[in-house]
Motif scaffolding. Structure first.
Motif, PDB file in Angstrom:
ATOM      1  N   MET A  44     -34.947  23.286 -15.773  1.00 34.08           N
ATOM      2  CA  MET A  44     -34.406  21.945 -15.580  1.00 34.08           C
ATOM      3  C   MET A  44     -32.899  21.970 -15.784  1.00 34.08           C
ATOM      4  O   MET A  44     -32.406  22.505 -16.768  1.00 34.08           O
ATOM      5  N   ARG A  45     -32.156  21.415 -14.849  1.00 33.83           N
ATOM      6  CA  ARG A  45     -30.698  21.450 -14.893  1.00 33.83           C
ATOM      7  C   ARG A  45     -30.139  20.037 -15.080  1.00 33.83           C
ATOM      8  O   ARG A  45     -30.698  19.067 -14.593  1.00 33.83           O
ATOM      9  N   SER A  46     -28.988  19.960 -15.778  1.00 34.57           N
ATOM     10  CA  SER A  46     -28.314  18.671 -15.907  1.00 34.57           C
ATOM     11  C   SER A  46     -27.952  18.106 -14.549  1.00 34.57           C
ATOM     12  O   SER A  46     -27.923  16.882 -14.354  1.00 34.57           O
ATOM     13  N   ALA A  47     -27.693  19.001 -13.583  1.00 31.55           N
ATOM     14  CA  ALA A  47     -27.302  18.553 -12.242  1.00 31.55           C
ATOM     15  C   ALA A  47     -28.418  17.806 -11.531  1.00 31.55           C
ATOM     16  O   ALA A  47     -28.178  17.160 -10.502  1.00 31.55           O
ATOM     17  N   ASP A  48     -29.648  17.884 -12.061  1.00 32.31           N
ATOM     18  CA  ASP A  48     -30.758  17.149 -11.446  1.00 32.31           C
ATOM     19  C   ASP A  48     -30.772  15.668 -11.847  1.00 32.31           C
ATOM     20  O   ASP A  48     -31.574  14.900 -11.320  1.00 32.31           O
ATOM     21  N   TRP A  49     -29.908  15.303 -12.790  1.00 26.35           N
ATOM     22  CA  TRP A  49     -29.787  13.897 -13.177  1.00 26.35           C
ATOM     23  C   TRP A  49     -28.637  13.269 -12.397  1.00 26.35           C
ATOM     24  O   TRP A  49     -27.518  13.775 -12.421  1.00 26.35           O
ATOM     25  N   TYR A  50     -28.935  12.169 -11.712  1.00 30.79           N
ATOM     26  CA  TYR A  50     -27.943  11.472 -10.891  1.00 30.79           C
ATOM     27  C   TYR A  50     -27.722  10.082 -11.476  1.00 30.79           C
ATOM     28  O   TYR A  50     -28.682   9.324 -11.679  1.00 30.79           O
ATOM     29  N   LEU A  51     -26.459   9.748 -11.735  1.00 29.82           N
ATOM     30  CA  LEU A  51     -26.119   8.478 -12.369  1.00 29.82           C
ATOM     31  C   LEU A  51     -25.351   7.587 -11.406  1.00 29.82           C
ATOM     32  O   LEU A  51     -24.583   8.063 -10.565  1.00 29.82           O
ATOM     33  N   THR A  52     -25.589   6.275 -11.541  1.00 30.53           N
ATOM     34  CA  THR A  52     -24.896   5.295 -10.719  1.00 30.53           C
ATOM     35  C   THR A  52     -24.816   3.978 -11.464  1.00 30.53           C
ATOM     36  O   THR A  52     -25.558   3.748 -12.431  1.00 30.53           O
ATOM     37  N   GLU A  53     -23.916   3.114 -11.013  1.00 32.98           N
ATOM     38  CA  GLU A  53     -23.855   1.732 -11.515  1.00 32.98           C
ATOM     39  C   GLU A  53     -24.385   0.759 -10.470  1.00 32.98           C
ATOM     40  O   GLU A  53     -24.449  -0.443 -10.727  1.00 32.98           O
ATOM     41  N   ASP A  54     -24.767   1.259  -9.316  1.00 32.16           N
ATOM     42  CA  ASP A  54     -25.169   0.434  -8.173  1.00 32.16           C
ATOM     43  C   ASP A  54     -26.687   0.312  -8.136  1.00 32.16           C
ATOM     44  O   ASP A  54     -27.399   1.284  -7.858  1.00 32.16           O
ATOM     45  N   VAL A  55     -27.204  -0.895  -8.408  1.00 32.54           N
ATOM     46  CA  VAL A  55     -28.655  -1.069  -8.464  1.00 32.54           C
ATOM     47  C   VAL A  55     -29.306  -0.874  -7.103  1.00 32.54           C
ATOM     48  O   VAL A  55     -30.431  -0.367  -7.011  1.00 32.54           O
ATOM     49  N   ASP A  56     -28.615  -1.244  -6.022  1.00 33.39           N
ATOM     50  CA  ASP A  56     -29.205  -1.048  -4.691  1.00 33.39           C
ATOM     51  C   ASP A  56     -29.342   0.434  -4.369  1.00 33.39           C
ATOM     52  O   ASP A  56     -30.372   0.871  -3.815  1.00 33.39           O
ATOM     53  N   GLU A  57     -28.314   1.208  -4.686  1.00 35.20           N
ATOM     54  CA  GLU A  57     -28.400   2.658  -4.491  1.00 35.20           C
ATOM     55  C   GLU A  57     -29.515   3.250  -5.343  1.00 35.20           C
ATOM     56  O   GLU A  57     -30.305   4.095  -4.884  1.00 35.20           O
ATOM     57  N   PHE A  58     -29.592   2.795  -6.595  1.00 28.83           N
ATOM     58  CA  PHE A  58     -30.609   3.294  -7.508  1.00 28.83           C
ATOM     59  C   PHE A  58     -32.018   3.008  -6.987  1.00 28.83           C
ATOM     60  O   PHE A  58     -32.882   3.896  -6.948  1.00 28.83           O
ATOM     61  N   LEU A  59     -32.251   1.779  -6.548  1.00 31.50           N
ATOM     62  CA  LEU A  59     -33.584   1.401  -6.076  1.00 31.50           C
ATOM     63  C   LEU A  59     -33.927   2.073  -4.752  1.00 31.50           C
ATOM     64  O   LEU A  59     -35.102   2.353  -4.476  1.00 31.50           O
ATOM     65  N   ALA A  60     -32.924   2.342  -3.934  1.00 26.82           N
ATOM     66  CA  ALA A  60     -33.182   3.046  -2.674  1.00 26.82           C
ATOM     67  C   ALA A  60     -33.756   4.438  -2.927  1.00 26.82           C
ATOM     68  O   ALA A  60     -34.569   4.940  -2.151  1.00 26.82           O
ATOM     69  N   ARG A  61     -33.333   5.070  -4.025  1.00 26.71           N
ATOM     70  CA  ARG A  61     -33.806   6.406  -4.344  1.00 26.71           C
ATOM     71  C   ARG A  61     -35.002   6.394  -5.293  1.00 26.71           C
ATOM     72  O   ARG A  61     -35.917   7.217  -5.152  1.00 26.71           O
ATOM     73  N   ALA A  62     -34.994   5.485  -6.267  1.00 31.19           N
ATOM     74  CA  ALA A  62     -36.000   5.513  -7.331  1.00 31.19           C
ATOM     75  C   ALA A  62     -37.019   4.392  -7.240  1.00 31.19           C
ATOM     76  O   ALA A  62     -37.943   4.346  -8.050  1.00 31.19           O
ATOM     77  N   GLY A  63     -36.880   3.494  -6.260  1.00 35.51           N
ATOM     78  CA  GLY A  63     -37.766   2.338  -6.185  1.00 35.51           C
ATOM     79  C   GLY A  63     -39.230   2.702  -6.025  1.00 35.51           C
ATOM     80  O   GLY A  63     -40.102   2.113  -6.676  1.00 35.51           O
ATOM     81  N   LEU A  65     -21.213  13.779 -20.915  1.00 39.35           N
ATOM     82  CA  LEU A  65     -20.527  12.678 -20.238  1.00 39.35           C
ATOM     83  C   LEU A  65     -19.857  11.721 -21.230  1.00 39.35           C
ATOM     84  O   LEU A  65     -19.226  10.746 -20.807  1.00 39.35           O
ATOM     85  N   GLY A  66     -20.018  11.965 -22.517  1.00 38.45           N
ATOM     86  CA  GLY A  66     -19.340  11.155 -23.516  1.00 38.45           C
ATOM     87  C   GLY A  66     -20.103   9.937 -23.993  1.00 38.45           C
ATOM     88  O   GLY A  66     -19.517   9.048 -24.621  1.00 38.45           O
ATOM     89  N   HIS A  67     -21.407   9.875 -23.722  1.00 39.98           N
ATOM     90  CA  HIS A  67     -22.191   8.728 -24.167  1.00 39.98           C
ATOM     91  C   HIS A  67     -22.461   8.805 -25.667  1.00 39.98           C
ATOM     92  O   HIS A  67     -22.731   9.877 -26.209  1.00 39.98           O
ATOM     93  N   SER A  68     -22.396   7.655 -26.323  1.00 38.24           N
ATOM     94  CA  SER A  68     -22.794   7.515 -27.719  1.00 38.24           C
ATOM     95  C   SER A  68     -23.882   6.453 -27.772  1.00 38.24           C
ATOM     96  O   SER A  68     -23.620   5.290 -27.456  1.00 38.24           O
TER      97      SER A  68
END
Length: 292
Positions: A1-20, A96-99
């Motif tokens: 499993m690679r970190s590159a397999d995680w895809y992040l976005t702030e766009d809900v339409d883009e997110f739902l198009a892929r993960a809906g 990515l700097g998340h806390s």
């Protein structure tokens, strides 16, 4: 499993198009992200106090296998992960700097992620709450059934509704402001509420339901003032909103309970709710660096 397999976005339409499709494939287990994504799609960030989301999906060869969301500075909510996936996600978010103040997921996933987060950050996880997730089987009205009837809450009930939501939040330990100014950004705003009233019209209990999404409706919150408990009102109003959800076409009706509350767990089981899985929320505490 690679970190590159995680895809992040702030766009809900883009997110739902892929993960809906992945979300809708498991409407019971995905009840929380389904409701949150529907609210975000309908209301935008205004429905979350202006906070911009971070939406993530685990995708390999075009197949989505997991997802998460958070509204910084809030905590992380994540779908089911293996320990390896949890570790990879924790490492990716650290890079990515998340806390994170907390994580919420099914019990095994939350525990695996909390342990991974501790390894990668040194943060100490503390179990805040453990919950049960139930789905409705055969609805069984409470017996004995209290006198009275259900009534949909309307605009004239709004002050009453906010007061009871404030009281509910205090009861369950939620640190939230519920008033006219903050209402639209709370998790209570998008729901439809039903009152249970005694024959003389006195409101004695209420239940809310989230908008239907993917054929699923979640009952939340259910609240009876302390001095009116033990009279069957919560069971009556829960049965009423559950019946109405089924009548409106819901294939799945679900709810969460606090695992430490035997009274509510027994009540929902009597009404026909069947336990699906356990849920957990861990808080993270961080050791401040010593002054040099």
């Amino acid at each position: 499993m690679r970190s590159a397999d995680w895809y992040l976005t702030e766009d809900v339409d883009e997110f739902l198009a892929r993960a809906g499709d992945f979300l809708r494939s498991r409407p019971v287990l995905h009840t929380s992200p389904l409701s949150v994504m529907e609210k975000l799609r309908a209301l935008g960030t205004a429905g979350f106090g202006g906070r911009v989301p971070v939406l993530g999906r685990l995708e390999r060869a075009g197949e989505v296998g997991a997802l998460f969301y958070r509204f910084p500075p809030g905590g992380l909510t994540v779908s089911s992960l293996t320990p390896e996936q949890a570790d990879t996600l924790a490492a990716h978010l650290v890079a990515l700097g998340h806390s994170l103040p907390s994580v919420s997921a099914d019990h095994d996933t939350a525990t695996a992620f909390a342990e991974a987060w501790q390894r990668h950050t040194g943060a100490t996880p503390t179990l805040r709450v453990r919950m049960h997730l139930y789905r409705l089987g055969t609805l069984t009205p409470p017996e004995p059934f209290p006198s009275g009837q259900g009534r949909l809450m309307g605009e004239r009930d709004h002050e009453h509704l906010m007061r009871w939501c404030r009281e509910f939040a205090v009861d369950v330990g939620e640190d939230v402001t519920v008033d006219a100014d903050s209402w639209a950004g709370t998790r209570f705003a998008e729901k439809r509420y039903t009152l249970w009233e005694t024959p003389d019209g006195t409101p004695v209990s209420m239940a809310g339901v989230n908008p239907m999404v993917a054929g699923m409706v979640r009952v939340d919150p259910v609240y009876t003032p302390a001095h009116l408990r033990g009279r069957g009102y919560a069971g009556a109003v829960t049965a009423e909103v559950s019946r109405a959800a089924r009548a409106a076409g819901a294939r799945e009706v679900v709810l969460y309970t606090n695992a430490a509350n035997p009274t509510s767990n027994a009540l929902y089981q009597r009404l026909g709710y069947v336990r699906v899985t356990d849920w957990a929320v861990y808080d993270f505490s961080y050791t401040a660096p010593e002054a040099g």
